[in-house]
Design an enzyme around this catalytic site. Sequence first.
Site, short mmCIF file in Angstrom:
data_model
loop_
_atom_site.label_atom_id
_atom_site.label_comp_id
_atom_site.label_asym_id
_atom_site.label_seq_id
_atom_site.Cartn_x
_atom_site.Cartn_y
_atom_site.Cartn_z
N HIS A 85 0.81 -1.21 0.00
CA HIS A 85 0.00 0.00 0.00
C HIS A 85 0.85 1.27 0.00
CE1 HIS A 85 -3.52 2.45 0.44
NE2 HIS A 85 -3.03 3.03 1.52
N CYS A 86 2.17 1.16 0.09
CA CYS A 86 3.00 2.36 0.23
C CYS A 86 3.83 2.70 -1.00
CB CYS A 86 3.91 2.21 1.45
SG CYS A 86 3.03 2.25 3.03
N ILE A 87 4.82 1.86 -1.28
CA ILE A 87 5.84 2.25 -2.25
C ILE A 87 5.28 2.49 -3.66
CG2 ILE A 87 8.01 1.53 -3.33
CD1 ILE A 87 8.66 0.11 -0.70
#
Length: 442
Positions: A280-282
Amino acid sequence: MKTNTLEQLDAILIEKLNTKNATIGVVGLGYVGLPLAVEKAKAGFTVIGFDVQEEKVNNVNEGINYIGDVLPADLEALVASGKLKATSDYSFIKDVDAVAICVPTPLDIYKQPNMSYVESSAKAIAANYTKGTLIVLESTTYPGTTEELIKPILESAGMICGEDFFLAYSPERVDPGNKDFNTKNTPKVVGGITESCTKVAAAMYRAVLDGDVHEVSSPAVAEMEKLLENTFRNINVALANEMAILCHKMGIDIWEVIDAAATKPYGFMPFYPGPGLGGHCIPIDPWYLTWKAREYNYHTKLIETAGEINDSMPDFVVQRCAEILNNQGKALNGSKILVLGVAYKKDIDDYRESPVLPILKRLKGSGADWVTVDPFIPVFKLDGEIIKTESLTNDILAQSDLVIIATNHSNLDYEKIVNNSKAILDTRNSVSNYIGDNIYKI
């Protein structure tokens, strides 16, 4: 009884935090929120978790764990002791002294931030919080969110930030599956609207965590800091992926190149290629920055190019599949493909934004007949369809025209894979210790 002066509000809340007499709320009980709620309860606080999904609320209240980074025994014990409970009733916000917002911040189809979860959470808090409450946003977002979106919503209740309540931003830094760093020991960055907001928020985290708490001058600095972390990784992975494509064309082993470069004791940090970025981040966070940059008439060329390279890797994987099968006199259309791994990284059960999903879609679009194996994910959803993963057997390997190692889970039997597969496309350098004409790399 809460007082009306900033100094008294500040001192009272810090005293309650230092003595563990504060009640803390956590809005959002997912991959970030539940581990945070557990750590706060383990630190001695009474914690109330809030979530709109009744299934999560019921699981927590029954002591049933659903997040890999939480120990089931910890959750069960905390619930049984009354230190942790969950609810979907946001009126209980009135009972908390501090609350963290840990809800999703996804992108829409145009790669623009979807702030609906954050906005609805802020509105629910605004309708119920009391004077002297600390509110901290932890969801990853674009610089300016805390001041431009959250603060006006909270102040719509008639109270003034920095005078009647405290507001800060502290980015989550959860790395699912990391054996060395977790919620408890990962350093925290905190930036408040005012100095008092920063001081109170930092006091809360120092009362909970073992990691350092680094105070910055504003929420915007903390928001930008988180984006820099993940943009740094995104860009460097994109470089590794582009080098992998070039090395393939030149007949050079990219993994050997990286290992050689990593012998330099300064000036180089190894990043590795793969089938694409997930989680969900990078793959998502840098797009918050490109979106916000347009407000300042600035085009983030490097960030967007890196995103395009990483997004193209599933296409490259499928292209390599076609090349390998073609060398065997087979077409991708009609071939049996076994995909090992659905999770976006090794040894976790999280497949959010996993690059395996677009690979499966592209294989299907090319007419390939695929099945998946993932010991951490028994079922997953693809385009609304529930798909069951298979068990890794000698038969399923032997019956496949090509095996793709998409996720390098530690508990996969790689010797069995090498010995029983007609052809293997290793996207993670998982079988580098084996020699065989059936092994190919991206």
